[in-house]
Structure formats: structure tokens, C-alpha cells
Write an enzyme that holds these catalytic residues in place. Structure first.
Site, short mmCIF file in Angstrom:
data_model
loop_
_atom_site.label_atom_id
_atom_site.label_comp_id
_atom_site.label_asym_id
_atom_site.label_seq_id
_atom_site.Cartn_x
_atom_site.Cartn_y
_atom_site.Cartn_z
N GLU A 133 68.01 8.58 40.31
CA GLU A 133 66.83 9.37 39.97
C GLU A 133 67.06 10.81 40.44
O GLU A 133 67.09 11.06 41.64
CB GLU A 133 65.55 8.81 40.62
CG GLU A 133 65.20 7.40 40.18
CD GLU A 133 63.94 6.87 40.85
OE1 GLU A 133 63.17 7.70 41.41
OE2 GLU A 133 63.73 5.65 40.84
N GLU B 33 64.43 1.15 45.45
CA GLU B 33 64.13 1.88 46.68
C GLU B 33 63.69 0.94 47.81
O GLU B 33 62.57 0.99 48.30
CB GLU B 33 63.09 2.97 46.43
CG GLU B 33 63.56 4.01 45.44
CD GLU B 33 62.59 5.15 45.24
OE1 GLU B 33 63.03 6.27 44.90
OE2 GLU B 33 61.37 4.95 45.44
#
Length: 682
Positions: free
Chosen positions: A311, A149
Site C-alpha cells: 500500500e 496489517e
């Protein structure tokens, strides 16, 4: 390389370092029995791989990967650079990020480093090289996720290394201080520089608002720093493990994800948490709530037509001190899974296998609770695993089908962060358009304009919507002109074409480079003040209707005989002036709307263009159902019908069709259960 799979990859994020080794075998067996075939590991495990500087240990993950392979699980390895170990930050504090006010970050969370520290880049290169050399021939490993991320939480960097690297970046871009001063409009407020050492990233304490042109360059620099950080990792992996693919996950601020993917990755990955809609609700008319996450997936698809979700939300979420969101209701996890798949995901991993019993994310629940007893999420996962075995090969490699695109570009997004004269309009207008298209069952793409965009990219769509293109480059204007002449339809909103690429006010009369396309010229403009009555707009075609202008008004004059006025302002000193125009150009046409878009005007324009759902002749879905279409190159097309409502929804099929998840023929009036999913072959 791209995301080229021969089967759908369904799996889960797993953290063997956080659980007793005696749990692993049962965990892997349960994953296999659910139909999972892939796991992601290692992205936060630097201190496991290198517990002390220069001391590398792979035993724990060797055992974990060998055992995973024995159960038929493929493995994605994360480079662990999002969380430098304590020994590193203690010995080399210069790797830590610094806030805009000059306060250095400290060890204890994640993403507390800076991209431009020479020491940190050296340390990252070493751990990535050691890991890729060690695992390049492991039979379970199929690919790598770089970091985790990028730019999440923190997208601005102000360490000494960043200030120094910013100067070097500016020297490459502008060559001379004279050119820099011109680009930054430095004569205003006497900001002229005569030595490179005087130049910094924006700092607090200078004034209430930073130089906007400096800030725009700063964001571009942050993006390029992030890409550079990913690039050297990607180059190491490609050299040491050329058979493995490379991705990274998330979609966060101050990062050109298209360039990142083009230069560093084989495909892009997204992390989808639709229940953030409970924290950041859509408060406008007809709220989308978790359905709004389809727009994020749409933007992801603009980066990679086929992508991975690294995710996928499987439980309630939140840290122990913030971001508290409820558990998915029964059926919602499956709904959100198909939301991702409908928009182009060919690989999907749930976060996470088992909820952590400790740490900041101990309330970010996974498929399993810490005690590991059976639960409804596992039952849903099992059902999805069975369904993917049925339909995975049918949909893998198919592309999302849309005839409408909402145009985006990074210069306008980044400039609009500081410039509230057009930035405030963007979110409302994009959301209004996306919402109307969703509720009218008209699939839409996001199309990011950049130096790689071609006329063929535009010609894939019948209609493109470019809500508030304040910065209108010469190349973009040229492409749009060619697109319209060849039959395309373009919709512009107010504040189009009044800025240069540096963020300066253009000396051309807005809408600048697209003035000939629109056939209008800006005469005046005004913000709609908080205590002012918003003006009403009257439309005369397709029946008498009206709507309310919002936020801003462009007051334009007509300079082309081909322009038709479709709506006028009925109040204010600009009463009677055009509010909505249409100009016929070649085989296409251009609409110009002189305000920020809302639901009603977007709906009015769809009616004006006679746009209907591509499944109109096959079915009539209710408003609560999302429609997405994935199409194969052989012509097979699949309609994904997703019920975001907690109530049953009636769906009417005009012709018989097979529902693939149940292998049942549907005809006439049917019901989709709460949070239910149908996949229908068209």
C-alpha cells in the site's frame, strides 16, 4: 523463494466487491494503460466468499479475476481473516478480542478478533483452504497476502483463549513454576505463584505498574501468537498452491517481523504512508517530515533486502473521525514512490484504485475520486508507469548499498516500552543518527541482532551504531568483539549492558558483556531532571567544540590504558569525567558516549571517524536531497536523488553522468524541481 521478479511490478489495491460490475472493464483497461501489471484483492471480503457458515461462493471474484487476466493483470489474493463476518462473531463471540480491563470487543470495525481462539483458527483455516484450492490454478494469481496489517491498531490480546494459551506457552518455556518465579523475580512484592491457574497475562487493577519481566514475556507471547496465526495459513497455502508466493503487509508493534518472515513468508511487505508525518511531526532540530519514512523502509529492508510495498499512499488520508492528513502536493506521490523503490522495493501497489464513497475510510483517497474523472494523481501514476518500463529491468533485484548500520533488537525494543530508564532514550538517539546520516548523504541500514545473526552480517559494514543496548546478550557481545577485532567500528550510548535477557538488573558492572570492548566501567548514573541544567560536553579533538548532554548521564571510569577520552563533562558533580571515549581493539575501535545522542554529537562522531558520502567524488547534493544507492551484482550502481523540498534544489555534478528517467547527460550545476527525482547511473 524470496521476491524474485523479472520485471518491476507496479499496481494498485482494488475492491471489485465495492463497485458495480459494469465498472470493472474500464477500470482494468485504465490500469493497463497506466502501465500497471498487478492488483491486490479480497483481503476484506470474507462475507463475499462465505456469506453464511459453510456456504462458499466464488462467482463474484471468479468474474473479477478472469476479467483482470484478460487485461494482462496479475493478482495477489488476500486471506480475508482481518475482518471476520458478522455471522461468525455473532455465533462464536469467543473469537473476539478482550481489552486489558476485561471489556470484550464487538463487531463493527476490523482486527477485533484474537489469534488464540480455537474456533477462530478453525474458521480461518477453512476459508484459507477453500480459497487456495479454488484459485491455485487460476492463471492470474501469483501470490497471497496473509491477513492484513497484523497487529495494526491492536497489539495486545486478553481473551480467555489468550490467558489459557499464555499458561501453556509459559509451561513450555519454563517447565516449572519455580523457574517461572525466578525469571519473573516473583519474590518481589510477594508475587510468587504455586499453581499454574494463578498465572495470567497482565491485568488492570493489579498495581500502577505490572511486573516488568512478566510484561516482557507477555509481549514475546503476543509476537509468537501472531506468528503462529500466520504460520498455519502459510502452511495451508504452501500445501494447496505451492507455486504461489506468500507475504504479509505492515510493520506494527509486538511482532518479530524477522522471525515471521523466516518461518512463514517468501518476502515481507510494507505499507508506506509518508503523510503521517503531518500528524506525527518530527519536532527536533532539522525535521525530516515525510523523509522520515525512509527509516521505516530501512527497517523493512532489514527483514527483506528486496520487498514489496503493498500500500503506497496516493491521496489524502484519514478516517472519518481521526487521522486527518492533507493531500500529497503535486509531485509528492511520485517522490514517495521513488522513496520506496530507492530503499529496495521491487513491487509497489498504490492504495487504492478508487476512493470508497462510504465507510470509515471514505476520506482515505485513492488514485481516482469516486466519480472517476481525470485528476493529477492519475497523471503522476501514468508518468511512473512509463518510467518503470524504462528503468524497471535495470534496478530489479539490485540491493541497497550502505556501509553504516544502526543496530536494533526486539528484546530491547519491547523491554523499553515499559522501562523508561532506557526506552525513552532510544527514539531520540536513533532519529538523531538517521537524520545526520540522511543530511550528510551517507546511506544506512538497520541491522536486527537475533539468533540468526553472523559475523558476516556485521562485517558488511564499516560502522555499526548500537545506541542503548540495555539488554546485551552473551552472543551479541561475542559477535561485536569479533567484528571490532577484524576492523569494525562500534558506537555505544549510555545504559549499555546493564540488563539480562529476562530484563533483570545484571550483577555485572555495566556495560557488562562489552566492558572489555569499551574499556570503561559504570561508576554512577543519573537522569537529567526537568528542572536541572543539562551539562555541557567539551571536545578537544578536531577543533574545540561542545554539545549538551540530553536525558541521561552515565558516569564512567577508565580501566584500559588503550582508552582515549575525546570529550568530558564540564558541569555537575561529575565535572571532568569522560563523556565520550574511544578504545582501540584489534584492528577496530569502540566509542562509548555517556548520554543520549542528539544531532550535534552524531555529527561530531562522523567528523571524528572521517566519514564522508560515498558519492563525494561524483556530486555534491544539497541537504534537502536524499541519496540512496542500489547496486546490481554485475557492479552497476544507481544513485536515487529525491528532493523533499517544495523549492528547486541545486545539485553539482563533478563528473558527467546519465540521468535514467530522462535519458539526459548531466554535468555541472543542475536543478531538481520541487519534489523531483533523479536516478543517476554512477
Amino acid at each position: 523463494m524470496g521476491l524474485e521478479l523479472n520485471e518491476f511490478h507496479l499496481g494498485v489495491c482494488y475492491y471489485p466487491e465495492q463497485w458495480p460490475e459494469q465498472n470493472w472493464s474500464k477500470d482494468y483497461r485504465d490500469m493497463h494503460n497506466l502501465g500497471f501489471n498487478v492488483i491486490r484483492v479480497g483481503e476484506f471480503a470474507w462475507s463475499i466468499f462465505e456469506p453464511e457458515e459453510g456456504n462458499f461462493e466464488f462467482d463474484l471474484f471468479d468474474r473479477a479475476l478472469d476479467l483482470a487476466h484478460s487485461y494482462g493483470l496479475k493478482v495477489i489474493l488476500g486471506t480475508p481473516t482481518a475482518t471476520p463476518p458478522a455471522w461468525l462473531t455473532y455465533k462464536y463471540p469467543e473469537v473476539l478480542n478482550v481489552s486489558k480491563s476485561g471489556v470484550q470487543f464487538q463487531h463493527g470495525e476490523r482486527r477485533h478478533y484474537n489469534y488464540n481462539s480455537p474456533v477462530y483458527k478453525k474458521m480461518c483455516a477453512r476459508i484459507v483452504e477453500r480459497m487456495t484450492k479454488h484459485y491455485r490454478h487460476h492463471p492470474a494469481v501469483i501470490g497471497w497476502q496473509i491477513d492484513n496489517e497484523l497487529n495494526c491498531h491492536i497489539a495486545d490480546f486478553y481473551s480467555n483463549s489468550d490467558h489459557e494459551e499464555f499458561r501453556e506457552w509459559l509451561k513450555d518455556k519454563y517447565v516449572s513454576l519455580e523457574a517461572l518465579n525466578t525469571a519473573w523475580g516473583a519474590t518481589f512484592w510477594n508475587q510468587t505463584y504455586n499453581d499454574w491457574e494463578q498465572v495470567h497475562l497482565t491485568r488492570e487493577g493489579t498495581c500502577q505498574s505490572p511486573n516488568p519481566h512478566q510484561r516482557l514475556d507477555e509481549i514475546i507471547f503476543f509476537s509468537e501468537s501472531t506468528i503462529s496465526f500466520a504460520k498455519f495459513q502459510a502452511e495451508i497455502i504452501r500445501k494447496e498452491a505451492p507455486e504461489h508466493w506468500i507475504t504479509t503487509n505492515g510493520m506494527f508493534d509486538h511482532l518479530d517481523n524477522h522471525r515471521l518472515t523466516r518461518e512463514c513468508l517468501d518476502f515481507y511487505s510494507y505499507d508506506s504512508y509518508p503523510n503521517f508525518s503531518t500528524i506525527y511531526p518530527d519536532s527536533e532540530e532539522f525535521p525530516l517530515l515525510d523523509r522520515k519514512w525512509s527509516w521505516n523502509l530501512t527497517k523493512t529492508r532489514s527483514v527483506s533486502s528486496q520487498f514489496a510495498v503493498m500500500e503506497q499512499q496516493s491521496g489524502s488520508g484519514g478516517w472519518n473521525n481521526q487521522m486527518i492528513m492533507p493531500s500529497p502536493k503535486p509531485g509528492q506521490m511520485r517522490l514517495w514512490t521513488y522513496q520506496s523503490i530507492a530503499h529496495g522495493a521491487d513491487m509497489l501497489l498504490y492504495f487504492r484504485w478508487r476512493t470508497a464513497p462510504y465507510g470509515t475510510e471514505m476520506y482515505w483517497h485513492g488514485l481516482n475520486n469516486p466519480h472517476g474523472q481525470p485528476n493529477r494523481q492519475m497523471e503522476e501514476a501514468k508518468k511512473i508507469g512509463q518510467e518503470m518500463k524504462m528503468i524497471g529491468t535495470s534496478i530489479i533485484g539490485s540491493h541497497y548499498e550502505a556501509e553504516v548500520a544502526i543496530i536494533r533488537d526486539y528484546p530491547n525494543e519491547w523491554d523499553g516500552e515499559l522501562d523508561q530508564w532506557h526506552g525513552k532514550l532510544q527514539n531520540q538517539s536513533v532519529l538523531s543518527w538517521f537524520k545526520v546520516l540522511q543530511y550528510q548523504h551517507i546511506p544506512v541500514d538497520a541491522l536486527y541482532m537475533n539468533e540468526q545473526t553472523t559475523i558476516d552480517d556485521l562485517m558488511a559494514y564499516n560502522v555499526v551504531i548500537y545506541p542503548h543496548a540495555a539488554i546485551m546478550t552473551e552472543n551479541t557481545a561475542f559477535l561485536l568483539e569479533q567484528y571490532v577485532k577484524q576492523g569494525g567500528k562500534v558506537i555505544f550510548g549510555c545504559r549499555t549492558g546493564y540488563k539480562t535477557i529476562e530484563g533483570h538488573y545484571s550483577t555485572e558492572v555495566p556495560p557488562g558483556g562489552v566492558s572489555q570492548l569499551t574499556g570503561v566501567a559504570l561508576q554512577d548514573f543519573t537522569v537529567i531532571g526537568p528542572n536541572e541544567k543539562a551539562p555541557t560536553i567539551h571536545f578537544g579533538r578536531n577543533g574545540y567544540t561542545e554539545c549538551i548532554a540530553e536525558q541521561f548521564v552515565d558516569i564512567v571510569t577508565i580501566h584500559a590504558e588503550s582508552v582515549q577520552v575525546l570529550g568530558t563533562f564540564s558541569e555537575g558533580y561529575f565535572k571532568g569525567s569522560p563523556a565520550l571515549t574511544m578504545n582501540q581493539v584489534g584492528n577496530g575501535c569502540v566509542y562509548y558516549y555517556c548520554s543520549a545522542f542528539n544531532y550535534k554529537i552524531a555529527l561530531q562522531l562522523l567528523d571524528e571517524m572521517n566519514m564522508v558520502s560515498p558519492v563525494e567524488e561524483v556530486m555534491e547534493p544539497p541537504q534537502q536531497i536524499e541519496l540512496s544507492i542500489r547496486a546490481q551484482v554485475n557492479g552497476d550502481r544507481y544513485a536515487f536523488l529525491l528532493n523533499y523540498s517544495s523549492e528547486k534544489q541545486d545539485l553539482y555534478l563533478k563528473v558527467k553522468r546519465i540521468e535514467l528517467l530522462s535519458n539526459v547527460e548531466l554535468d555541472g550545476k543542475i536543478q531538481i524541481e520541487p519534489f523531483g527525482v533523479y536516478v543517476v547511473k554512477l
